[in-house]
Design a protein around this motif. Structure first.
Motif, short mmCIF file in Angstrom:
data_model
loop_
_atom_site.label_atom_id
_atom_site.label_comp_id
_atom_site.label_asym_id
_atom_site.label_seq_id
_atom_site.Cartn_x
_atom_site.Cartn_y
_atom_site.Cartn_z
N GLY A 286 51.79 127.28 45.01
CA GLY A 286 51.54 127.67 43.63
C GLY A 286 51.94 129.09 43.31
N TRP A 287 52.42 129.83 44.34
CA TRP A 287 52.73 131.24 44.12
C TRP A 287 53.87 131.47 43.12
N PRO A 288 54.95 130.66 43.13
CA PRO A 288 55.98 130.90 42.11
C PRO A 288 55.46 130.73 40.68
N PHE A 289 54.62 129.72 40.47
CA PHE A 289 54.05 129.51 39.13
C PHE A 289 53.15 130.68 38.74
N GLY B 257 48.78 142.68 34.27
CA GLY B 257 49.93 141.94 34.78
C GLY B 257 50.43 142.49 36.10
N ILE B 258 50.47 143.83 36.22
CA ILE B 258 50.91 144.45 37.48
C ILE B 258 49.95 144.09 38.61
N ALA B 259 48.65 144.13 38.33
CA ALA B 259 47.67 143.79 39.36
C ALA B 259 47.83 142.33 39.79
N MET B 260 48.04 141.44 38.82
CA MET B 260 48.26 140.03 39.14
C MET B 260 49.50 139.86 40.00
N LEU B 261 50.58 140.58 39.64
CA LEU B 261 51.84 140.46 40.37
C LEU B 261 51.69 140.94 41.81
N LEU C 3 52.26 138.58 45.06
CA LEU C 3 53.27 138.93 46.06
C LEU C 3 52.63 139.15 47.43
N GLY C 4 51.47 139.81 47.44
CA GLY C 4 50.79 140.05 48.71
C GLY C 4 50.42 138.75 49.41
N ARG C 5 49.86 137.81 48.67
CA ARG C 5 49.48 136.53 49.27
C ARG C 5 50.70 135.69 49.63
N TRP C 6 51.72 135.74 48.77
CA TRP C 6 52.93 134.94 49.00
C TRP C 6 53.65 135.42 50.26
N PHE C 7 53.89 136.73 50.34
CA PHE C 7 54.55 137.26 51.53
C PHE C 7 53.68 137.11 52.76
N GLY C 8 52.36 137.13 52.57
CA GLY C 8 51.47 136.88 53.70
C GLY C 8 51.68 135.50 54.29
N ASP C 9 51.88 134.51 53.41
CA ASP C 9 52.16 133.15 53.90
C ASP C 9 53.48 133.10 54.66
N VAL C 10 54.49 133.79 54.15
CA VAL C 10 55.80 133.79 54.82
C VAL C 10 55.69 134.47 56.19
N ILE C 11 54.96 135.57 56.26
CA ILE C 11 54.78 136.27 57.54
C ILE C 11 54.06 135.37 58.53
N MET D 99 57.29 148.19 50.43
CA MET D 99 57.81 147.26 51.44
C MET D 99 57.99 147.96 52.79
N LEU D 100 58.46 149.20 52.77
CA LEU D 100 58.62 149.95 54.02
C LEU D 100 57.27 150.17 54.69
N ALA D 101 56.24 150.44 53.88
CA ALA D 101 54.90 150.65 54.45
C ALA D 101 54.40 149.36 55.10
N VAL D 102 54.66 148.22 54.45
CA VAL D 102 54.25 146.94 55.04
C VAL D 102 55.00 146.68 56.34
#
Length: 291
Positions: A18-21, A51-55, A59-67, A246-249
């Protein structure tokens, strides 16, 4: 349906997400907020930050899934190739993004302003609408839109920020070499230095903006020069901010040992992005500040 076996020839297909939606909703909220904020509606600022907080959350949860999928060994060489192609196309889209803004700057300077001042086909426009207007750059257009202002000298903070970004390009390259040689301590030092240089760049850019608004009367409303100046430098600053995050992550992932000397595309992707940001700034420094 997600695959559970991931041999050398299989291509991993993740479960429905559901992250893209949710990300599209966050982007739409951010757009509504910033549009109304810039048009003088006080509630737009609050909506923008929501909106920035939502984004950031998405992104944090989405990239977390990819990692997590990467650490579970679900990605093979074919998936790695797809990631590389995706990053290449993403950077190409960013090149086109900034090309449009540079195009707007060049069109205003080389065509629009001379035309309004009576050059070529603009003779009648100048005679009947802007009689006596003489083109020059920097300009706030006919009518002195936004009032008089001063420009920011290229050889002050802009030059310093140029040196900072060029240095960060060196440090990220040194970090990459350290990673390929499995020197984790050197990797963390060089990568940490890159993050700090990015943060320093943003600090000096914020200082520059504060000086522009409070001392030089150079604002987003200062005619065509003010709008193109803040459009180009502001969007670049946004990219530096995202790159520094991203560099910090990646630094945290390196500290946890997520990468090996021959499998570290996430590091390479962020390094590509950072080099792209460096190159764009060189163009900005030349065409916005110097020329």
């Amino acid at each position: 349906m997600a695959q559970t076996q991931h041999d050398a020839s299989a291509y991993y297909v993740p479960h429905h997400s559901g992250w893209p939606f949710l990300g599209s909703i966050a982007l739409f909220t951010t757009m509504i907020g910033v549009a109304n904020w810039m048009n003088g509606h006080d509630w737009g600022q609050k909506v923008f930050f929501v909106g920035i907080a939502m984004l950031l959350l998405v992104l944090g949860r989405w990239f977390g899934d990819v990692i997590a999928e990467s650490l579970q060994g679900k990605y093979n060489a074919q998936v790695d190739t797809s990631f590389r192609m995706g990053m290449m196309w993403f950077i190409f889209s960013e090149v086109m993004f900034f090309a449009a803004f540079f195009g707007a700057l060049f069109y205003a300077r080389q065509f629009a302003l001379p035309w309004l001042s009576g050059v070529g086909d603009g003779a009648l426009t100048n005679e009947f609408l802007y009689n006596g207007y003489t083109a020059g750059w920097p300009a706030n257009g006919p009518g002195n839109i936004g009032g008089s202002y001063e420009t920011i000298p290229a050889w002050g903070l802009p030059l310093l920020n140029t040196l900072i970004l060029l240095t960060s390009g060196v440090t990220i390259t040194m970090a990459h070499h350290a990673l390929k040689q499995a020197h984790r301590k050197s990797l963390l030092v060089w990568l940490g230095a890159t993050v700090l240089l990015g943060a320093l760049f943003l600090y000096f850019q914020a200082t520059e903006y504060h000086e522009a608004y409070t001392e030089l009367n150079l604002t987003l409303g200062s005619g065509i020069y003010g709008s193109t100046f803040f459009m180009l430098t502001g969007f670049h600053g946004m990219h530096v901010t995202l790159g520094a995050i991203m560099l910090a992550v990646i630094w945290l992932r390196c500290a946890k040992g997520h990468f090996s000397n021959d499998h570290h595309f996430a590091f390479e992707a962020v390094a590509w992005y950072w080099h792209f940001v460096d190159v764009v700034w060189l163009g900005l420094f030349l065409f916005v500040y110097v020329l």
